[in-house]
Design an enzyme around this catalytic site. Structure first.
Site, PDB file in Angstrom:
ATOM      1  N   ALA A 132      -5.892  -2.263  -3.690  1.00  0.00           N
ATOM      2  CA  ALA A 132      -5.991  -1.201  -4.349  1.00  0.00           C
ATOM      3  C   ALA A 132      -6.768  -0.052  -3.592  1.00  0.00           C
ATOM      4  O   ALA A 132      -7.169   0.927  -4.166  1.00  0.00           O
ATOM      5  CB  ALA A 132      -6.765  -1.513  -5.454  1.00  0.00           C
ATOM      6  N   ARG A 148       0.516  10.091  -1.947  1.00  0.00           N
ATOM      7  CA  ARG A 148       1.668  10.709  -2.449  1.00  0.00           C
ATOM      8  C   ARG A 148       1.394  11.327  -3.913  1.00  0.00           C
ATOM      9  O   ARG A 148       2.520  11.985  -4.443  1.00  0.00           O
ATOM     10  CB  ARG A 148       2.813   9.726  -2.419  1.00  0.00           C
ATOM     11  CG  ARG A 148       3.582   9.619  -1.057  1.00  0.00           C
ATOM     12  CD  ARG A 148       4.390   8.160  -0.982  1.00  0.00           C
ATOM     13  NE  ARG A 148       3.630   7.176  -0.868  1.00  0.00           N
ATOM     14  CZ  ARG A 148       4.118   5.957  -0.402  1.00  0.00           C
ATOM     15  NH1 ARG A 148       5.644   5.619  -0.794  1.00  0.00           N
ATOM     16  NH2 ARG A 148       3.667   4.749  -0.110  1.00  0.00           N
ATOM     17  N   ASP A 156      -0.478  -1.316  -7.215  1.00  0.00           N
ATOM     18  CA  ASP A 156       0.106  -0.539  -7.827  1.00  0.00           C
ATOM     19  C   ASP A 156       1.520  -0.820  -8.372  1.00  0.00           C
ATOM     20  O   ASP A 156       2.248   0.114  -8.494  1.00  0.00           O
ATOM     21  CB  ASP A 156       0.374   0.811  -6.675  1.00  0.00           C
ATOM     22  CG  ASP A 156       1.305   0.315  -5.451  1.00  0.00           C
ATOM     23  OD1 ASP A 156       1.665  -0.888  -5.545  1.00  0.00           O
ATOM     24  OD2 ASP A 156       1.630   1.090  -4.752  1.00  0.00           O
ATOM     25  N   GLY A 197      10.132  -1.929   1.652  1.00  0.00           N
ATOM     26  CA  GLY A 197      10.272  -2.548   2.846  1.00  0.00           C
ATOM     27  C   GLY A 197      11.666  -3.274   2.916  1.00  0.00           C
ATOM     28  O   GLY A 197      11.719  -4.057   1.536  1.00  0.00           O
ATOM     29  N   GLU A 237       9.680  -1.897   7.352  1.00  0.00           N
ATOM     30  CA  GLU A 237       9.335  -0.802   6.587  1.00  0.00           C
ATOM     31  C   GLU A 237      10.157   0.425   6.828  1.00  0.00           C
ATOM     32  O   GLU A 237      10.694   0.635   7.721  1.00  0.00           O
ATOM     33  CB  GLU A 237       7.738  -0.354   6.803  1.00  0.00           C
ATOM     34  CG  GLU A 237       6.661  -1.356   6.672  1.00  0.00           C
ATOM     35  CD  GLU A 237       6.695  -1.654   5.070  1.00  0.00           C
ATOM     36  OE1 GLU A 237       6.757  -0.831   4.232  1.00  0.00           O
ATOM     37  OE2 GLU A 237       7.013  -2.934   4.788  1.00  0.00           O
TER      38      GLU A 237
HETATM   39  C1  UD1 Z   1       4.214  -1.834   0.516  1.00  0.00           C
HETATM   40  C2  UD1 Z   1       4.796  -2.740   1.387  1.00  0.00           C
HETATM   41  C3  UD1 Z   1       6.449  -2.720   1.133  1.00  0.00           C
HETATM   42  C4  UD1 Z   1       6.815  -2.949  -0.005  1.00  0.00           C
HETATM   43  C5  UD1 Z   1       6.198  -1.952  -1.242  1.00  0.00           C
HETATM   44  C6  UD1 Z   1       6.289  -2.751  -2.551  1.00  0.00           C
HETATM   45  C7  UD1 Z   1       3.429  -2.947   3.536  1.00  0.00           C
HETATM   46  C8  UD1 Z   1       3.147  -2.384   4.856  1.00  0.00           C
HETATM   47  N1  UD1 Z   1       4.580  -2.329   2.934  1.00  0.00           N
HETATM   48  O1  UD1 Z   1       4.760  -0.448   1.000  1.00  0.00           O
HETATM   49  O2  UD1 Z   1       7.100  -3.681   2.205  1.00  0.00           O
HETATM   50  O3  UD1 Z   1       8.234  -2.935  -0.282  1.00  0.00           O
HETATM   51  O4  UD1 Z   1       4.596  -2.182  -0.824  1.00  0.00           O
HETATM   52  O5  UD1 Z   1       5.833  -1.807  -3.684  1.00  0.00           O
HETATM   53  O6  UD1 Z   1       2.655  -3.525   2.898  1.00  0.00           O
HETATM   54  N2  UD1 Z   1      -3.791  -0.432   0.341  1.00  0.00           N
HETATM   55  C9  UD1 Z   1      -4.938  -0.867   0.663  1.00  0.00           C
HETATM   56  N3  UD1 Z   1      -5.334  -0.635   1.686  1.00  0.00           N
HETATM   57  C10 UD1 Z   1      -4.875  -0.015   2.739  1.00  0.00           C
HETATM   58  C11 UD1 Z   1      -3.354   0.497   2.450  1.00  0.00           C
HETATM   59  C12 UD1 Z   1      -2.859   0.271   1.143  1.00  0.00           C
HETATM   60  O7  UD1 Z   1      -5.746  -1.587  -0.246  1.00  0.00           O
HETATM   61  O8  UD1 Z   1      -5.190   0.374   3.916  1.00  0.00           O
HETATM   62  C13 UD1 Z   1      -3.099  -0.802  -1.129  1.00  0.00           C
HETATM   63  C14 UD1 Z   1      -2.442   0.445  -1.676  1.00  0.00           C
HETATM   64  O9  UD1 Z   1      -3.690   0.628  -2.681  1.00  0.00           O
HETATM   65  C15 UD1 Z   1      -1.509  -0.350  -2.563  1.00  0.00           C
HETATM   66  C16 UD1 Z   1      -0.943  -1.419  -1.911  1.00  0.00           C
HETATM   67  O10 UD1 Z   1      -1.939  -1.841  -0.798  1.00  0.00           O
HETATM   68  O11 UD1 Z   1      -1.709  -0.924  -3.868  1.00  0.00           O
HETATM   69  C17 UD1 Z   1       0.334  -0.904  -1.085  1.00  0.00           C
HETATM   70  O12 UD1 Z   1       0.132   0.076  -0.253  1.00  0.00           O
HETATM   71  P1  UD1 Z   1       1.184   1.232  -0.081  1.00  0.00           P
HETATM   72  O13 UD1 Z   1       0.699   2.361   0.654  1.00  0.00           O
HETATM   73  O14 UD1 Z   1       1.488   1.635  -1.670  1.00  0.00           O
HETATM   74  O15 UD1 Z   1       2.307   0.530   0.208  1.00  0.00           O
HETATM   75  P2  UD1 Z   1       4.119   0.922   0.436  1.00  0.00           P
HETATM   76  O16 UD1 Z   1       4.221   2.000   1.268  1.00  0.00           O
HETATM   77  O17 UD1 Z   1       4.190   1.226  -1.216  1.00  0.00           O
HETATM   78 CA    CA Z   2       3.091   1.102  -2.811  1.00  0.00          CA
END
Ligand code: UD1
Ligand code: CA
Length: 444
Positions: free
Chosen positions: A10, A16, A102, A137, A151
């Site tokens: 989270a 975005r 999310d 992804g 991705e």
């Molecule tokens: C991610 C997946 C993607 C998948 C999608 C589904 C990865 C690299 N990609 O992409 O394959 O199809 O979710 O919804 O995992 N977060 C952290 N710390 C960080 C970065 C992110 O806690 O450093 C958390 C975010 O708060 C979020 C979740 O990880 O809840 C996913 O990150 P987000 O940036 O939304 O990934 P997507 O681009 O949606």
């Molecule tokens: Ca996401």
């Protein structure tokens, strides 16, 4: 069976959303996004839930009964999982459920299917069918087997055409996932440590990775921007409405009836369009609510009517009617069979049974005895410029139209005020006053 611990990701910046508020705190049907994921996880009975958050989210998380892990810098989902695992004491044969924070529409069944699909393998992941413009992804298969996840920002045109995508929910063998997350690298378009790269690494090491294709893709929506937030809200609201309708509530138009979780609505209550019911409200049976009404933290008895009105932080007894165009707020308490009509505002008012205030009134900091009749235009002048003062109006009183009752004031049982009275002194039981300032009427 070995234990299952859960990690929720989270901490992401949620760029975005274009917002000063962290993405996880944006609301969907009255609760923060993260609340929904945690609710589904609680139903899975994970032995321990750790939520990875960024430092600035810490204060907002105090009200949640979960363990938080601070990810100082948001270097990607793989980095987030690494931070979470570092804070967990290793358990031999431990299993870890990992979920993006999310995805508020996720259900406990989906978590169960990820755990069930893990079996004795290294990792299982939930997948879904997507169209070409999806930002999920993509799952790259080699024959029947999963080979890796790519991705969207790193994908070729051919890979973008793949129809199976990664939902962001995984179950893993703890030791095996610990082994790979320390070796992730950020050689990709976003310069991030992708958790999704762990899939390819495990597969190359000969480990078993099991994809589980989910049929219900709506439940797997990820919220990245406000367009997705609005779509997910509509889907969640539809679910909430459906549940109440199945329990015996008529909702004339679910699309314009805005509900939250944790509400109770009794059988045979009818909710008309453009109505929102929020904050742990409880509504009894056979009520008519709406149209065009807002209820928030409202407790409403049976057989009440709330029409085109607002009721906040207040309690209403059985058979009481409010509206149209009334505002009941500030810990007001209405007993049974009360009538509150057009353009009446109640604030911190206690109305006993049978009170009628049918038109154009402000009754604030007031206590009104049973069967009192409050004439049109009556105002309790509760504020003297410094303090709020109380007005007590006795049983079976008759307050004439356009009376101003200057508080602190007590009007005794059975008393009467004439139309247009400005009452500045207490009126004894049975007394009759009129004028400005109001004086006793002669008893002729
Ligand atoms: C991610 C997946 C993607 C998948 C999608 C589904 C990865 C690299 N990609 O992409 O394959 O199809 O979710 O919804 O995992 N977060 C952290 N710390 C960080 C970065 C992110 O806690 O450093 C958390 C975010 O708060 C979020 C979740 O990880 O809840 C996913 O990150 P987000 O940036 O939304 O990934 P997507 O681009 O949606
Ligand atoms: Ca996401």
């Amino acid at each position: 069976m070995s234990t299952v611990r859960a990690i929720v990701l989270a901490a992401g910046k949620g760029t975005r959303m274009k917002s000063a508020v962290p993405k996880m705190f944006h609301e969907l049907c009255g609760r923060p996004l993260i609340w929904w994921v945690l609710r589904s996880l609680h139903e899975v009975h994970a032995n321990e839930i750790g939520v990875v958050i960024s430092p600035e989210m810490e204060a907002g998380f105090r009200s949640f009964a979960v363990r938080v892990v601070i990810q100082e810098e948001q270097l990607g989902t793989g980095h987030a999982v690494r931070a979470a695992l570092e804070s967990l004491e290793p358990r031999p044969n431990g299993r870890i459920l990992i979920a993006n924070g999310d995805m508020p529409l996720v259900t406990p069944e989906i978590f169960h299917s990820a755990i069930g699909g893990l079996g004795g393998g290294a990792l299982s992941l939930i997948t879904l069918r997507v169209g070409r413009d999806s930002n999920f992804g993509r799952i790259v298969r080699h024959g029947d087997r999963v080979e890796r996840i790519v991705e969207v920002r790193d994908a070729t045109q051919e890979e973008l055409a793949l129809e199976e995508a990664n939902a962001g929910i995984y179950a893993a063998d703890e030791a095996k996932v610990r082994g790979v997350v320390t070796r992730l690298r950020n050689e990709n378009a976003q310069r991030e440590l992708y958790l999704t790269d762990a899939v390819g690494m495990l597969v190359s090491a000969g480990e078993i990775v099991t994809p589980i294709l989910a049929r219900d893709s709506v439940s797997l929506a990820g919220i990245n921007d406000r367009v997705e937030l609005a779509r997910a809200r509509a889907a969640m609201n539809e679910r909430l409405c459906a549940q109440h309708m199945r329990d015996g509530v008529t909702i004339v138009d679910p699309a314009t009836t805005y509900l939250e979780p944790e509400l109770t609505i009794g059988r045979d209550t009818i909710v008309y369009p453009n109505t929102s019911i929020a904050r742990l409200s409880q509504i009894g049976e056979a009520c008519t609510i709406g149209p065009n009404s807002r209820l928030s933290n409202a407790v409403i008895g049976n057989r009440c009517e709330i029409r085109e009105s607002v009721v906040c932080d207040s309690r209403i007894g059985d058979g009481t009617n409010v509206g149209p165009f009334a505002h009941v707020r500030g810990e007001s308490v209405l007993a049974n069979d009360v009538r509150i009509g057009n353009f009446v505002e109640l604030k911190n008012a206690r109305l006993a049974s049978g009170v009628k205030a049918s038109h154009l009134s402000y009754l604030g900091d007031a206590e009104i005895g049973e069967e009192a009749n409050i004439g049109a235009g009556t105002i309790t002048c509760n504020f003297d410029g410094k303090r709020k003062n109380r007005t007590k109006i006795g049983k079976r009183t008759f307050i004439g139209s356009n009376s101003s009752l200057v508080a602190p004031l007590e009007v005794g049982d059975g008393a009467l005020t004439g139309a247009g009275s400005v009452v500045t002194k207490d009126v004894p039981a049975g007394g009759r006053v009129a004028g400005n300032p109001a004086r006793p009427l002669s008893s002729k």
